[in-house]
Design an enzyme around this catalytic site. Structure first.
Site, PDB file in Angstrom:
ATOM      1  N   LYS A  51       0.804  -1.223   0.000  1.00  0.00           N
ATOM      2  CA  LYS A  51       0.000   0.000   0.000  1.00  0.00           C
ATOM      3  C   LYS A  51       0.832   1.266   0.000  1.00  0.00           C
ATOM      4  O   LYS A  51       0.326   2.347  -0.271  1.00  0.00           O
ATOM      5  CB  LYS A  51      -1.006  -0.008   1.148  1.00  0.00           C
ATOM      6  CG  LYS A  51      -0.502   0.244   2.516  1.00  0.00           C
ATOM      7  CD  LYS A  51      -1.726   0.389   3.430  1.00  0.00           C
ATOM      8  CE  LYS A  51      -1.339   0.525   4.854  1.00  0.00           C
ATOM      9  NZ  LYS A  51      -2.482   0.531   5.752  1.00  0.00           N
ATOM     10  N   GLN A  63      15.128  -3.754  14.091  1.00  0.00           N
ATOM     11  CA  GLN A  63      16.450  -3.310  14.543  1.00  0.00           C
ATOM     12  C   GLN A  63      17.330  -4.477  14.983  1.00  0.00           C
ATOM     13  O   GLN A  63      18.390  -4.715  14.441  1.00  0.00           O
ATOM     14  CB  GLN A  63      16.282  -2.354  15.735  1.00  0.00           C
ATOM     15  CG  GLN A  63      15.626  -1.042  15.386  1.00  0.00           C
ATOM     16  CD  GLN A  63      15.638  -0.073  16.564  1.00  0.00           C
ATOM     17  OE1 GLN A  63      15.985  -0.427  17.687  1.00  0.00           O
ATOM     18  NE2 GLN A  63      15.258   1.159  16.305  1.00  0.00           N
ATOM     19  N   GLY A  64      16.849  -5.214  15.994  1.00  0.00           N
ATOM     20  CA  GLY A  64      17.711  -6.159  16.717  1.00  0.00           C
ATOM     21  C   GLY A  64      18.267  -7.275  15.870  1.00  0.00           C
ATOM     22  O   GLY A  64      19.476  -7.499  15.844  1.00  0.00           O
ATOM     23  N   GLY A  65      17.424  -8.012  15.151  1.00  0.00           N
ATOM     24  CA  GLY A  65      17.943  -9.067  14.304  1.00  0.00           C
ATOM     25  C   GLY A  65      17.039 -10.277  14.178  1.00  0.00           C
ATOM     26  O   GLY A  65      15.849 -10.211  14.446  1.00  0.00           O
ATOM     27  N   GLU A 129      19.502 -11.384  23.293  1.00  0.00           N
ATOM     28  CA  GLU A 129      18.442 -10.495  23.764  1.00  0.00           C
ATOM     29  C   GLU A 129      17.654 -11.174  24.870  1.00  0.00           C
ATOM     30  O   GLU A 129      17.810 -12.383  25.101  1.00  0.00           O
ATOM     31  CB  GLU A 129      17.509 -10.113  22.599  1.00  0.00           C
ATOM     32  CG  GLU A 129      18.157  -9.173  21.615  1.00  0.00           C
ATOM     33  CD  GLU A 129      17.244  -8.784  20.456  1.00  0.00           C
ATOM     34  OE1 GLU A 129      16.268  -9.501  20.192  1.00  0.00           O
ATOM     35  OE2 GLU A 129      17.524  -7.765  19.818  1.00  0.00           O
ATOM     36  N   ASP A 224      -4.974  -3.879   8.226  1.00  0.00           N
ATOM     37  CA  ASP A 224      -5.879  -4.071   7.074  1.00  0.00           C
ATOM     38  C   ASP A 224      -6.119  -5.544   6.771  1.00  0.00           C
ATOM     39  O   ASP A 224      -7.244  -5.959   6.474  1.00  0.00           O
ATOM     40  CB  ASP A 224      -5.303  -3.413   5.807  1.00  0.00           C
ATOM     41  CG  ASP A 224      -5.103  -1.922   5.958  1.00  0.00           C
ATOM     42  OD1 ASP A 224      -5.657  -1.345   6.911  1.00  0.00           O
ATOM     43  OD2 ASP A 224      -4.394  -1.339   5.121  1.00  0.00           O
ATOM     44  N   HIS A 245       6.570  -2.572  23.551  1.00  0.00           N
ATOM     45  CA  HIS A 245       8.006  -2.384  23.765  1.00  0.00           C
ATOM     46  C   HIS A 245       8.161  -1.329  24.846  1.00  0.00           C
ATOM     47  O   HIS A 245       7.515  -0.280  24.788  1.00  0.00           O
ATOM     48  CB  HIS A 245       8.682  -1.921  22.466  1.00  0.00           C
ATOM     49  CG  HIS A 245      10.167  -2.086  22.540  1.00  0.00           C
ATOM     50  ND1 HIS A 245      10.966  -1.258  23.291  1.00  0.00           N
ATOM     51  CD2 HIS A 245      11.004  -3.006  21.995  1.00  0.00           C
ATOM     52  CE1 HIS A 245      12.230  -1.664  23.189  1.00  0.00           C
ATOM     53  NE2 HIS A 245      12.274  -2.723  22.410  1.00  0.00           N
ATOM     54  N   ARG A 291      10.419  -7.793  28.710  1.00  0.00           N
ATOM     55  CA  ARG A 291       9.767  -6.572  28.224  1.00  0.00           C
ATOM     56  C   ARG A 291       8.455  -6.260  28.931  1.00  0.00           C
ATOM     57  O   ARG A 291       8.181  -5.107  29.260  1.00  0.00           O
ATOM     58  CB  ARG A 291       9.464  -6.705  26.728  1.00  0.00           C
ATOM     59  CG  ARG A 291      10.674  -6.550  25.881  1.00  0.00           C
ATOM     60  CD  ARG A 291      10.333  -6.741  24.431  1.00  0.00           C
ATOM     61  NE  ARG A 291      11.575  -6.652  23.661  1.00  0.00           N
ATOM     62  CZ  ARG A 291      11.641  -6.818  22.355  1.00  0.00           C
ATOM     63  NH1 ARG A 291      10.567  -7.086  21.668  1.00  0.00           N
ATOM     64  NH2 ARG A 291      12.795  -6.705  21.741  1.00  0.00           N
ATOM     65  N   HIS A 352       3.915  -2.782  19.916  1.00  0.00           N
ATOM     66  CA  HIS A 352       5.067  -3.177  19.098  1.00  0.00           C
ATOM     67  C   HIS A 352       4.761  -4.336  18.164  1.00  0.00           C
ATOM     68  O   HIS A 352       5.047  -4.274  16.972  1.00  0.00           O
ATOM     69  CB  HIS A 352       6.197  -3.563  20.056  1.00  0.00           C
ATOM     70  CG  HIS A 352       7.495  -3.843  19.388  1.00  0.00           C
ATOM     71  ND1 HIS A 352       8.060  -2.973  18.483  1.00  0.00           N
ATOM     72  CD2 HIS A 352       8.356  -4.890  19.511  1.00  0.00           C
ATOM     73  CE1 HIS A 352       9.211  -3.486  18.073  1.00  0.00           C
ATOM     74  NE2 HIS A 352       9.409  -4.637  18.661  1.00  0.00           N
ATOM     75  N   GLU A 376       3.258 -11.332  10.398  1.00  0.00           N
ATOM     76  CA  GLU A 376       2.600 -10.778  11.588  1.00  0.00           C
ATOM     77  C   GLU A 376       1.073 -10.818  11.498  1.00  0.00           C
ATOM     78  O   GLU A 376       0.386 -10.737  12.511  1.00  0.00           O
ATOM     79  CB  GLU A 376       3.101  -9.342  11.821  1.00  0.00           C
ATOM     80  CG  GLU A 376       2.800  -8.844  13.217  1.00  0.00           C
ATOM     81  CD  GLU A 376       3.521  -7.564  13.594  1.00  0.00           C
ATOM     82  OE1 GLU A 376       4.597  -7.264  13.020  1.00  0.00           O
ATOM     83  OE2 GLU A 376       3.012  -6.842  14.462  1.00  0.00           O
ATOM     84  N   ARG A 387       5.988 -12.964  22.704  1.00  0.00           N
ATOM     85  CA  ARG A 387       6.928 -13.264  21.620  1.00  0.00           C
ATOM     86  C   ARG A 387       8.364 -13.165  22.123  1.00  0.00           C
ATOM     87  O   ARG A 387       8.744 -12.158  22.722  1.00  0.00           O
ATOM     88  CB  ARG A 387       6.719 -12.242  20.497  1.00  0.00           C
ATOM     89  CG  ARG A 387       7.659 -12.391  19.341  1.00  0.00           C
ATOM     90  CD  ARG A 387       7.511 -11.206  18.409  1.00  0.00           C
ATOM     91  NE  ARG A 387       8.000  -9.996  19.011  1.00  0.00           N
ATOM     92  CZ  ARG A 387       8.998  -9.252  18.520  1.00  0.00           C
ATOM     93  NH1 ARG A 387       9.608  -9.609  17.418  1.00  0.00           N
ATOM     94  NH2 ARG A 387       9.377  -8.154  19.127  1.00  0.00           N
ATOM     95  N   SER A 392      10.275 -12.971  15.241  1.00  0.00           N
ATOM     96  CA  SER A 392       9.201 -12.662  14.288  1.00  0.00           C
ATOM     97  C   SER A 392       9.699 -12.511  12.851  1.00  0.00           C
ATOM     98  O   SER A 392       9.002 -12.923  11.916  1.00  0.00           O
ATOM     99  CB  SER A 392       8.406 -11.433  14.715  1.00  0.00           C
ATOM    100  OG  SER A 392       9.253 -10.429  15.156  1.00  0.00           O
ATOM    101  N   LEU A 393      10.879 -11.949  12.657  1.00  0.00           N
ATOM    102  CA  LEU A 393      11.414 -11.933  11.284  1.00  0.00           C
ATOM    103  C   LEU A 393      11.597 -13.379  10.830  1.00  0.00           C
ATOM    104  O   LEU A 393      11.315 -13.734   9.680  1.00  0.00           O
ATOM    105  CB  LEU A 393      12.747 -11.184  11.227  1.00  0.00           C
ATOM    106  CG  LEU A 393      12.682  -9.659  11.419  1.00  0.00           C
ATOM    107  CD1 LEU A 393      14.091  -9.073  11.426  1.00  0.00           C
ATOM    108  CD2 LEU A 393      11.855  -8.989  10.329  1.00  0.00           C
TER     109      LEU A 393
END
Ligand SMILES: Cc1cc2nc3c(=O)[nH]c(=O)nc-3n(C[C@H](O)[C@H](O)[C@H](O)COP(=O)(O)OP(=O)(O)OC[C@H]3O[C@@H](n4cnc5c(N)ncnc54)[C@H](O)[C@@H]3O)c2cc1C
Length: 543
Positions: A51, A63-65, A129, A224, A245, A291, A352, A376, A387, A392-393
């Site tokens: 979109k 960011q983190g990995g 992490e 969406d 977060h 977290r 987050h 996601e 999580r 998640s990546l």
């Protein structure tokens, strides 16, 4: 629940709109959607719709990995155990095992495609992490993993002659006929509404952080895909689980940028407006507690001090080291006159990662034939009630690969047909008075923050449900001509389901904290919630 949702956002008539035929349609161009595209047989035609520009996705801002067992001293069993422990008895063990074991392969292919992960003496530099028992996070450009990974994956997908990418194209709804998905209705400035007929469709639209006033998510994350799946009759599962977060930059006028956990890992302290360090009252791990614990502690402190934020303090660390280790954050704060080495950084929690979504099996198959989903937007069973960082990546990569491959296998077997089915769209055109959409959007975001934020209770959730039902009554029945209105309709739909799920789960588990039910209820609630749109458009619980 009095909340009712029309089947389609807008009216359309097949004789009055352009048609486009494709073998595999992929809605969403984040890591899950692009990975799915790469998995499709090159003989098939693929259309990827995003979109905004391809660079606008949660994936780009990661960011983190990415987590994966790559160190010989690490073990799959340990990554599995860490994921299960974080998910508080709601993960699906078979899914966790599958994703964890596939991680090294998915990470290695990213390297093959040109992703330059950070290295140390010729080896991948592995970070650690919260919640991980071992160093297992690959990262790139220090704290810009998503940007580097997406650069390589976008280059890869652009090199595929079978694949078209339509950017700045809004998908309004999935098209369904005879109990199967047939493609999607999309809109862009060039050709207005267009019916895309696809043999197989993959939904990969990402998260819904924008439903909250404070969020790390970019503007595109308005839920969406969740809303269009819901309108198409699919159940949304575990929507009460929104991960917050703890440290999101809080400066009026700045974007709500995430301040990485690594900064606390380097020794940053959380202090309140008077300079008092407060984590010791909440957890012996102090600033490195999980977290959800840190987020709750911050919210409590903000309430006690009646301040809108707390602060990260790095003043006791060596200034040169701090600026060198976190160049991105240093540059960002500098724009607002804050020197991270000497000044305190104002932060507060922000929405987050949405754990809930469309249910999928391990192939990414949804309950609607012809529709697959990844990333996601899904509820795959990997995360449970919370999580684990950097999983998640990985989920997007694994499920993108599976969903793309399976969709491709199905599409290969289907003959071409250039006929548009005569869809039933019961929505009739209407002309409504204009509404102040920004006002409703801001009210919704503030309400969600207050009622369905880090801490919830039944009374506030019930009151929020009433307000949203009221807004839904006059917003969902209207017809809008552009994404601004459609996004609001989607946000209201998703928010309403989130509230229903949060109300239903009368316990505290993972990221869902009910102050009126402060303990976990293992006997009653080691199960999932699910809500779907019933025949009359009303919302029903399947739990
Ligand atoms: C700031 C930040 C840092 C993060 N850091 C990490 C991390 O270090 N490690 C980790 O594992 N996870 C991290 N996450 C989470 C992770 O980035 C996401 O969960 C993941 O990238 C989701 O990928 P996706 O492909 O499902 O969705 P996205 O990457 O969000 O992509 C969604 C796509 O769908 C498209 N789309 C949405 N709606 C429509 C529509 N109506 N029509 C057409 N297209 C549409 C968007 O344009 C976009 O292309 C982070 C998230 C954020 C926000």
């Amino acid at each position: 629940m009095t909340f009712s949702v029309p089947r389609y956002l807008v009216p359309f008539h097949p004789k009055r709109v352009p048609h486009f035929f494709v073998d595999v349609l992929i809605v969403g161009g984040g890591i899950a959607g692009l990975r799915a595209g790469i998995a499709v047989d090159p003989r098939l035609s693929v259309l990827i719709v995003t979109k905004d520009r391809l660079q606008q996705s949660n994936s780009h801002y990661a960011q983190g990995g990415i987590a994966g067992v790559l160190d010989p001293a690490d073990r799959f069993e340990d990554h599995v155990r860490d994921t299960l422990a974080t998910g508080v008895a709601l993960c699906r063990r078979d899914v966790v095992e599958m994703v964890v074991r596939e991680a090294p392969e998915r990470i290695c292919e990213l390297i093959e495609w040109g992703t330059e992960f950070d290295q140390e003496e010729g080896n991948l530099q592995l970070g650690r992490e919260g919640g991980h028992s071992h160093q297992r996070i690959v990262h790139a450009l220090g704290d810009a993993t998503g940007k580097e990974m997406m650069r390589a994956v976008i280059q890869r997908i652009r090199g595929r002659p079978n694949t078209l990418i339509w950017e700045n194209t809004f998908t309004l709804d999935l098209l369904t006929e005879d109990g199967a998905c047939r493609g999607a209705l999309v809109w862009n400035h060039h050709h207005g509404k267009t019916l895309i007929w696809a043999k197989q469709t993959v939904l990969a639209t990402g998260g819904a952080g924008q439903v909250y006033r404070e969020t790390t998510n970019p503007d595109v994350a308005t839920g969406d895909g969740h809303a269009m799946a819901y309108r198409a009759g699919l159940a949304l599962a575990d929507m009460e689980f929104m991960q917050f977060h703890p440290t999101v930059l809080y400066i009026a006028g700045s974007s709500r940028s995430l301040i990485t956990e690594a900064i606390r890992g380097e020794g940053a302290r959380l202090v309140d407006a008077t300079g008092c360090r407060f984590m010791e009252q909440h957890d012996e791990r102090l600033e490195l507690a999980p977290r959800d614990v840190v987020s709750r502690a911050i919210v409590s402190r903000m309430e006690e001090t009646r301040q809108p934020c707390v602060y990260l303090d790095l003043g006791h660390l060596e200034a040169g080291t701090v600026r060198k280790r976190f160049p991105g954050i240093a540059r960002l704060c500098e724009k607002f006159g804050i020197d991270i080495a000497t000044d305190r950084i104002p932060v507060r929690p922000g929405a987050h990662y949405l754990i809930g979504g469309v249910r999928v099996d391990s192939d990414g198959r949804t309950e609607l034939p012809g529709l697959w989903a990844a990333g996601e937007v899904t509820s795959s069973g990997l995360h449970g009630a919370n999580r684990l960082a950097s999983n998640s990546l990985l989920e997007g990569l694994v499920y993108g690969a599976h969903a793309g491959r399976r969709a491709s296998e199905q599409a290969v077997q289907q003959p071409d047909s250039f006929r548009a089915p005569a869809l039933r769209n019961p929505v009739v055109p209407s002309h409504d008075e204009p509404l102040d959409l920004d006002d409703i959007r801001n009210s919704l975001k503030s309400l969600m923050w207050r009622a369905a934020g880090v801490r919830r209770d039944g009374r506030r959730l019930a009151a929020a449900a009433e307000s949203i039902d009221h807004w839904c009554q006059y917003v969902l029945q209207r017809q809008f001509a552009d994404p601004h209105g459609w996004e609001l309709q989607n946000m209201l739909t998703v928010a309403r389901v989130m509230i229903a799920a949060a109300l239903a789960r009368e316990e505290t588990r993972g990221v869902h904290m009910r102050s009126d039910f402060p303990a976990a209820d293992d006997a009653g609630w080691q199960r999932h919630t699910a809500f779907s749109r019933a025949a009359q458009g009303a919302c029903v619980s399947e739990a």
